[in-house]
Design a protein around this motif. Structure first.
Motif, PDB file in Angstrom:
ATOM      1  N   ALA A 150      37.225  45.557  29.551  1.00 31.20           N
ATOM      2  CA  ALA A 150      37.180  46.885  30.167  1.00 31.20           C
ATOM      3  C   ALA A 150      36.445  46.842  31.496  1.00 31.20           C
ATOM      4  CB  ALA A 150      36.504  47.875  29.217  1.00 31.20           C
ATOM      5  N   ASN A 151      35.405  46.021  31.566  1.00 31.65           N
ATOM      6  CA  ASN A 151      34.633  45.912  32.806  1.00 31.65           C
ATOM      7  C   ASN A 151      35.455  45.296  33.941  1.00 31.65           C
ATOM      8  OD1 ASN A 151      32.466  47.045  31.485  1.00 31.65           O
ATOM      9  ND2 ASN A 151      31.348  45.119  31.229  1.00 31.65           N
ATOM     10  N   ILE A 152      36.423  44.446  33.585  1.00 29.40           N
ATOM     11  CA  ILE A 152      37.297  43.879  34.626  1.00 29.40           C
ATOM     12  C   ILE A 152      37.998  45.000  35.365  1.00 29.40           C
ATOM     13  CG2 ILE A 152      39.311  42.436  35.096  1.00 29.40           C
ATOM     14  CD1 ILE A 152      38.685  40.783  32.676  1.00 29.40           C
ATOM     15  N   ALA A 153      38.629  45.885  34.596  1.00 28.06           N
ATOM     16  CA  ALA A 153      39.397  46.972  35.210  1.00 28.06           C
ATOM     17  C   ALA A 153      38.506  47.894  36.026  1.00 28.06           C
ATOM     18  CB  ALA A 153      40.127  47.766  34.126  1.00 28.06           C
ATOM     19  N   THR A 154      37.333  48.216  35.492  1.00 26.52           N
ATOM     20  CA  THR A 154      36.448  49.142  36.203  1.00 26.52           C
ATOM     21  C   THR A 154      35.923  48.524  37.493  1.00 26.52           C
ATOM     22  OG1 THR A 154      35.768  50.084  34.080  1.00 26.52           O
ATOM     23  CG2 THR A 154      34.414  50.601  35.999  1.00 26.52           C
ATOM     24  N   ALA A 155      35.452  47.283  37.420  1.00 27.01           N
ATOM     25  CA  ALA A 155      34.938  46.613  38.621  1.00 27.01           C
ATOM     26  C   ALA A 155      36.050  46.436  39.658  1.00 27.01           C
ATOM     27  CB  ALA A 155      34.334  45.266  38.240  1.00 27.01           C
ATOM     28  N   TYR A 156      37.245  46.149  39.198  1.00 30.79           N
ATOM     29  CA  TYR A 156      38.383  46.011  40.111  1.00 30.79           C
ATOM     30  C   TYR A 156      38.654  47.331  40.834  1.00 30.79           C
ATOM     31  CZ  TYR A 156      43.301  45.655  41.536  1.00 30.79           C
ATOM     32  OH  TYR A 156      44.476  45.689  42.242  1.00 30.79           O
ATOM     33  N   SER A 157      38.666  48.419  40.066  1.00 30.97           N
ATOM     34  CA  SER A 157      38.969  49.716  40.663  1.00 30.97           C
ATOM     35  C   SER A 157      37.891  50.143  41.658  1.00 30.97           C
ATOM     36  CB  SER A 157      39.116  50.780  39.568  1.00 30.97           C
ATOM     37  OG  SER A 157      37.881  50.985  38.895  1.00 30.97           O
ATOM     38  N   LEU A 158      36.644  49.721  41.438  1.00 32.89           N
ATOM     39  CA  LEU A 158      35.554  50.091  42.335  1.00 32.89           C
ATOM     40  C   LEU A 158      35.527  49.252  43.610  1.00 32.89           C
ATOM     41  CD1 LEU A 158      32.616  50.591  39.801  1.00 32.89           C
ATOM     42  CD2 LEU A 158      33.835  52.362  41.078  1.00 32.89           C
ATOM     43  N   THR A 159      36.138  48.062  43.576  1.00 30.66           N
ATOM     44  CA  THR A 159      36.032  47.145  44.718  1.00 30.66           C
ATOM     45  C   THR A 159      37.340  46.958  45.477  1.00 30.66           C
ATOM     46  OG1 THR A 159      36.408  45.275  43.213  1.00 30.66           O
ATOM     47  CG2 THR A 159      34.129  45.848  43.694  1.00 30.66           C
ATOM     48  N   TYR A 160      38.480  47.240  44.845  1.00 35.00           N
ATOM     49  CA  TYR A 160      39.770  46.974  45.489  1.00 35.00           C
ATOM     50  C   TYR A 160      39.909  47.730  46.809  1.00 35.00           C
ATOM     51  CZ  TYR A 160      44.786  47.012  46.392  1.00 35.00           C
ATOM     52  OH  TYR A 160      46.014  46.893  46.990  1.00 35.00           O
ATOM     53  N   LEU A 161      39.652  49.029  46.780  1.00 39.60           N
ATOM     54  CA  LEU A 161      39.836  49.837  47.981  1.00 39.60           C
ATOM     55  C   LEU A 161      38.934  49.354  49.109  1.00 39.60           C
ATOM     56  CD1 LEU A 161      41.231  52.204  49.327  1.00 39.60           C
ATOM     57  CD2 LEU A 161      39.460  53.711  48.386  1.00 39.60           C
ATOM     58  N   PHE A 162      37.691  48.986  48.770  1.00 44.81           N
ATOM     59  CA  PHE A 162      36.765  48.528  49.803  1.00 44.81           C
ATOM     60  C   PHE A 162      37.172  47.155  50.331  1.00 44.81           C
ATOM     61  CE2 PHE A 162      34.457  51.720  47.448  1.00 44.81           C
ATOM     62  CZ  PHE A 162      33.824  52.433  48.449  1.00 44.81           C
ATOM     63  N   GLY A 163      37.662  46.288  49.429  1.00 41.00           N
ATOM     64  CA  GLY A 163      38.165  44.997  49.879  1.00 41.00           C
ATOM     65  C   GLY A 163      39.363  45.142  50.792  1.00 41.00           C
ATOM     66  N   LEU A 164      40.256  46.090  50.460  1.00 36.33           N
ATOM     67  CA  LEU A 164      41.446  46.324  51.276  1.00 36.33           C
ATOM     68  C   LEU A 164      41.068  46.882  52.640  1.00 36.33           C
ATOM     69  CD1 LEU A 164      44.493  46.468  51.626  1.00 36.33           C
ATOM     70  CD2 LEU A 164      44.458  48.685  50.457  1.00 36.33           C
TER      71      LEU A 164
END
Length: 556
Positions: A150-164
């Motif tokens: 579950a933490n994978i999905a949450t951490a991904y959602s919090l960082t994807y937009l900023f990485g992009l």
């Protein structure tokens, strides 16, 4: 609310609303359907809806195999001869892993959070699947495993937009400032060096190859061959109208005063010959002849690494005239079809000209793509099964046991089966539209399943780390790009438009290359993008188990 808790309804709700949200754009940055799907899934997950793990595994296997299948031809071509650019994919992986290891040691991230941070900052969604599978094999209680996934999905959602945001702004705004260069001017200059006579790309909607009729004018007295050679074979004088007769031409055909010549070639080249001929005249009715278009997968070794202009020099005399290349596709992207463009194995080249000549040229260059839009499910089914078998193998490195898992195995299998299809397109057909659907739907369904299961735990992770994850997402996206920029510009002296395309490719960022092409005014950056995109699309997903192993080693 009970209607929304139906797994089928929830899945398609995630896809529909997610892709709608993904269309929202702020400047050059667009969220994208996959990240939008995850946001909707996290929200619906609060209702307790779940999707079968079997469907989740099936969707990911379909996605990762299709990803490998489409990348296979270019991947194998690049690992043989493209590592001058491919080294930047290594820079991406090594730099991100080093910063991630420091972050894990500093903040004590669990394996799931670390993997999500890696996937989001590198904007590589496939890492979610390979990391989640690696976590499922850890010797831990089921509750801990589910929490980490579950933490994978949450951490991904919090960082994807900023990485992009970081990679788009860096390549389009910050990097040109650092290099003190005008990206559009550099791209136009490079296009002219590759053989373009226009400052801009071909205008959208206009044909690349055209035919026009002219009075012979000042060219009278020359032979057809002399005239075509003077224009570097960029045009062909297909026919000549002499009086009431319509005559076929050959290189030794003499041009006489009063002739009407029919010129065919790339639009800009035909326009450029007007000063060498007389006035343009209407093309008389009934003077045309059959022309054909055929797509060919390049497999002839002697043309790999050659420029487009060299193909004519290598061809037999009967194939040197009248055939043009209006389009070249690499990794699903159109690259500039200019005379100086360098060809690679697996490129899909479009040939245009007289039907018989095109058919002969297609056989000389490689494997013609057969018409049709049906997928070969025998090939697809066997390929996925072989990938799942490969995923069962593991490697022991000290106390760590590394395994590709079903995701990594399906990726490797996809690469191999994609390469085999390139060698013989008669078998294993997976049309581009089918491959794109398999990738998009497979990944979206997988992400939806992950997000729905992570929903109830997402808030806890957000409260625990707050702004730390977004800041790290920016850092992990920005630093590898900066390192690559310095290496590429200072050490390797790569032209700026191509270098920025390389950086977008090492990050596997389609929105970034779209923004670069728009800002450049032509598709020159795509030349660098396709090389690193092919390699990073393989290396980054394979890092999922590595990130899990590093996190476990640093926090145990």
């Amino acid at each position: 609310m009970s209607f929304l808790t139906d797994p089928v309804v929830a899945l398609f709700m995630c896809l529909g609303l997610g892709y709608f949200i993904g269309q929202l754009r702020v400047g050059p940055v667009q969220l994208g359907g996959i990240c939008g799907t995850l946001f909707v899934a996290l929200a619906l997950g609060q209702l307790g809806v779940r999707i079968s793990p079997d469907l989740k595994k099936t969707a990911f296997a379909l996605f990762i195999f299709a990803l490998g299948f489409t990348a296979g031809p270019q991947f194998f071509a690049n690992i043989r001869g493209g590592w001058r650019y491919g080294i930047f994919s290594i820079i991406e992986v090594v730099t991100v892993l080093l910063i991630l290891a420091a972050a894990v040691a500093m903040f004590g991230f669990d394996a799931g959070t670390a993997a999500g941070l890696f996937a989001g900052s590198a904007t590589e969604s496939a890492v979610i699947g390979t990391a989640a599978e690696a976590i499922s094999k850890l010797d831990l209680p089921d509750g801990d495993i589910l929490q980490m996934q579950a933490n994978i999905a949450t951490a991904y959602s919090l960082t994807y937009l900023f990485g992009l945001i970081a990679i788009v702004i860096f390549t389009t705004q910050i990097a040109p400032l650092i290099l003190k260069t005008d990206l559009r001017k550099e791209a136009q200059k490079l296009a002219r060096a590759l053989g373009s006579v226009d400052d801009e790309e071909e205008e959208e909607g206009l044909p690349v190859v055209v035919g026009r009729a002219f009075d012979v004018g000042p060219a009278a007295g020359q032979t057809v061959g002399d005239f075509e050679r003077s224009r570097n074979w960029a045009v062909v004088l297909e026919r000549v109208q002499r009086g009431s007769e319509l005559l076929e031409t050959a290189p030794e055909f003499p041009l006489e005063r009063g002739d009407i010549v029919f010129v065919r070639g790339r639009r800009n080249a035909v326009i450029a010959v007007t000063d060498r001929l007389g006035k343009e005249v209407p093309v008389p009715q009934g003077t045309g002849f059959a022309l054909a278009t055929r797509d060919v997968v390049l497999v002839r070794r002697s043309v790999f690494g050659r420029q487009v202009r060299e193909l004519r020099q290598m061809a037999a005399p009967d194939l040197q005239r009248g055939i043009f290349i209006p389009r070249i596709r690499r990794m699903g992207q159109n690259i500039p079809a200019l005379s100086g463009t360098v060809l690679q194995e697996g490129d899909i080249v479009t040939l245009y000209g007289p039907e018989k000549a095109v058919a002969r040229a297609a056989q000389e260059l490689g494997n013609p793509l057969s018409p049709g839009d049906k997928a070969d499910f025998i090939f697809l089914g066997l390929g996925v099964v072989v990938g799942l078998l490969i995923g069962h193998f593991s490697l022991k490195v000290g106390a760590l046991e590394l395994t590709l898992g079903s995701g990594g195995g399906a990726l490797i299998s996809g690469l191999i089966f994609g390469w085999l299809h390139m060698r013989d397109p008669r078998h294993g057909r997976l049309p581009n539209a089918a491959a794109e659907f398999a990738k998009d739907f497979g990944l979206a369904a997988f992400i939806a399943a992950i997000g729905l299961s992570a929903g109830p735990d997402a808030i806890n992770l957000i409260k625990q780390y707050g702004v730390i994850l977004p800041v790290l997402g920016l850092l992990l996206s920005f630093v590898p790009a900066l390192v690559s920029l310095l290496v590429g510009s200072k050490l390797m002296k790569i032209e700026t438009p191509i270098l920025l395309g390389i950086i977008a490719g090492q990050h596997c960022s389609t929105p970034t290359i779209s923004a670069l092409v728009s800002q450049s005014g032509n598709s020159i950056p795509v030349i660098g993008y396709t090389v690193t995109y092919a390699i990073s699309n393989v290396l980054l997903p394979l890092m999922g188990p590595v990130v899990v192993a590093i996190s476990r080693a640093l926090t145990s």
